[in-house]
Scaffold this motif. Structure first.
Motif, PDB file in Angstrom:
ATOM      1  N   ARG A   1      10.418  -0.836   1.751  1.00 48.28           N
ATOM      2  CA  ARG A   1       9.917   0.527   1.652  1.00 48.28           C
ATOM      3  C   ARG A   1      10.520   1.163   0.408  1.00 48.28           C
TER       4      ARG A   1
ATOM      5  N   THR B   1       1.568   4.422   1.778  1.00 50.46           N
ATOM      6  CA  THR B   1       1.339   4.797   3.178  1.00 50.46           C
ATOM      7  C   THR B   1       1.450   6.294   3.428  1.00 50.46           C
ATOM      8  N   SER B   2       2.013   7.022   2.483  1.00 53.28           N
ATOM      9  CA  SER B   2       2.184   8.455   2.694  1.00 53.28           C
ATOM     10  C   SER B   2       2.358   9.157   1.356  1.00 53.28           C
TER      11      SER B   2
ATOM     12  N   GLU C   1       5.497   7.315  -0.154  1.00 50.98           N
ATOM     13  CA  GLU C   1       6.074   6.120   0.453  1.00 50.98           C
ATOM     14  C   GLU C   1       5.169   4.935   0.169  1.00 50.98           C
TER      15      GLU C   1
ATOM     16  N   GLU D   1       0.825  -1.203   0.000  1.00 50.84           N
ATOM     17  CA  GLU D   1       0.000   0.000   0.000  1.00 50.84           C
ATOM     18  C   GLU D   1       0.860   1.253   0.000  1.00 50.84           C
TER      19      GLU D   1
ATOM     20  N   GLN E   1       4.840   0.793   0.868  1.00 52.14           N
ATOM     21  CA  GLN E   1       5.270  -0.385   1.614  1.00 52.14           C
ATOM     22  C   GLN E   1       4.779  -1.609   0.854  1.00 52.14           C
TER      23      GLN E   1
END
Length: 134
Positions: free
Chosen positions: A62, A32-33, A55, A30, A57
């Motif tokens: 990462r 994440t940011s 970001e 996903e 993941q």
């Protein structure tokens, strides 16, 4: 003393969000940011939509991404991102996903040393090696 670090690829893109969505479809995981240039005070309107930092993941890793903007996005030929899997079926699935609308450089095949290995340039120009453990 031995230093410890984490290495994360930082991929610059013509469209980081679209490219990240492609990787989510291939790897799972996903986003994440996401921070856009619109988050910066005083940014000109024409650049506010660009991704400053994203970001992702996936696969226990990462990945960082950003829009390259007006800069050239020359990937060069001096580096591949290498993914190694314990499971051959999982490795083949990832390899096949990265190859969609990309260029197969080396077929995903058994090597003389016993592992499976393939090399592909994905649709965004990123070079990947996908392999299995010995």
């Amino acid at each position: 003393m031995i230093a410890m670090a984490t290495l994360s690829p930082y991929i610059y893109s013509a469209d980081a969000r679209k490219q990240a969505d492609f990787y989510v479809s291939v790897f799972g995981g996903e986003i994440t940011s996401i921070q856009s240039y619109g988050d910066l005070p005083g940014m000109e309107e024409s650049k506010k939509h660009l991704i400053m930092h994203l970001e992702l993941q996936a696969l226990g890793l990462r990945f960082f991404m950003a829009d390259a903007g007006i800069e050239a996005n020359d990937r060069g030929t001096g580096m591949d991102l290498a993914l190694t899997f314990k499971d051959e079926e999982e490795a083949r699935t990832i390899y096949d996903g990265l190859a969609i609308d990309g260029d197969v450089i080396m077929l995903f095949e058994r090597m003389f040393w016993g592992t499976m290995l393939g090399r592909v340039r994905d649709r965004y120009g990123v070079m990947w090696q996908v392999a299995t453990e010995t």
